[in-house]
Enzyme design. Sequence first.
Site, PDB file in Angstrom:
ATOM      1  N   CYS A  95       0.835  -1.215   0.000  1.00  0.00           N
ATOM      2  CA  CYS A  95       0.000   0.000   0.000  1.00  0.00           C
ATOM      3  C   CYS A  95       0.864   1.257   0.000  1.00  0.00           C
ATOM      4  CB  CYS A  95      -0.906   0.034   1.225  1.00  0.00           C
ATOM      5  SG  CYS A  95      -1.977  -1.386   1.382  1.00  0.00           S
TER       6      CYS A  95
HETATM    7  C1  BEZ Z   1       0.466  -4.609   1.877  1.00  0.00           C
HETATM    8  O1  BEZ Z   1      -0.142  -3.631   1.457  1.00  0.00           O
HETATM    9  O2  BEZ Z   1       1.663  -4.667   1.826  1.00  0.00           O
HETATM   10  C2  BEZ Z   1      -0.286  -5.759   2.476  1.00  0.00           C
HETATM   11  C3  BEZ Z   1      -1.485  -5.548   3.107  1.00  0.00           C
HETATM   12  C4  BEZ Z   1      -2.143  -6.630   3.686  1.00  0.00           C
HETATM   13  C5  BEZ Z   1      -1.602  -7.875   3.626  1.00  0.00           C
HETATM   14  C6  BEZ Z   1      -0.404  -8.086   2.962  1.00  0.00           C
HETATM   15  C7  BEZ Z   1       0.258  -7.019   2.396  1.00  0.00           C
END
Ligand code: BEZ
Length: 266
Positions: A95
Site C-alpha cells: 500500500c
Molecule cells: C500490503 O499492502 O503490503 C499488504 C497488506 C495486507 C496484507 C499483505 C500485504
Amino acid sequence: MASYLSRAAPRAFNSGLRAAAHARPTTRIQAVQRPAAPLFRRFLQVPAEQPRLRLGSVAPNFQAKTTHGDIDFHKWLGDSWAILFSHPADFTPVCTTELGAFAKLKDEFEKRNVKMIGLSADDLSSHQDWVKDINEVASTNLAFPIIADAERKVAFLYDMVTEDDVRDIAKKGLPFTIRSVFIVDPAKKIRLMMIYPASTGRNSAEVLRVIDSLQTADKNGVVTPIDWQVGDDVIVPPSVSTADAKKKFGDVKEVKPYLRFANVGK
Ligand code: BEZ
C-alpha cells in the site's frame, strides 16, 4: 485461495514490520490485525443494504472523515472524474508503494480532471502519520484525501471485502479492505471497477490508460482496442456506418466490415 490476510500471516508480517519500523508505535503495527472483541462480534453484520455495483450505476454516496476533513462523496466529486481506491491497512508495504506512486501522478490526474481519493481501514491519526512515511519513501507530497474507514462503512458500501472474510465475520471480526479501484465520471456513474488481491500492487499507468480510453470514447463516440494508448488508432463501433465514420474521422481503415480503425489524434 491463499490468504494473505489470515490471522497468522499479518502477525508474522507485522513482526517483520516491527523490526524494520523501529520507531513505529505498537498501535500502528497492530492496525493490520483484526479487531475481534467478543461482545462486538455478536452485533457485527454485513449491512443488508449493500447496493449492487454495476458499470453505469450511480456510485453510492457516503459521508466520511478524511485527512482533508469531513466529506460528502458526491459533493466532493463536483463536476470531476474521480478514482476511489482502497487499501487493507496503513503502514503496509505494498500500500505504501501504491499511494506513493499515485501521489507522484498528481499532475497527470489533474490534466484529465480526475480527483483522487484513497481509503484505508484505519483511523485519521494513523493515516496522518502514514502519509509522512509515504512522502519520505516516495519523495513526494501526497495531496489527495485518504478516507478513515476503521468501521468499514465505505468498504461494505462498495463491497471492498472478500467472500471468506464476510463469511467468517462472526468468528474473525471486521474484514480487511481489499484493493479496489473505482473510476467515477462527472455524472457520478461507475465507469470501471478493478479488484486486486492483497498480494498484488496495482498498475497506476493502467488506471490512467483506462481514464484516457473512457474520455476519448465519450468525446468521439469510438471504442479502443487492446493495449491502446493516446494517439493510437481507435475503433469505429459497429453502430456507425463506414460512410458516417468517413464523414466524421476522414480516413477509415477497414480490416473487416466489423473492424474499422480511425484516428482521433491526441
Ligand atoms: C500490503 O499492502 O503490503 C499488504 C497488506 C495486507 C496484507 C499483505 C500485504
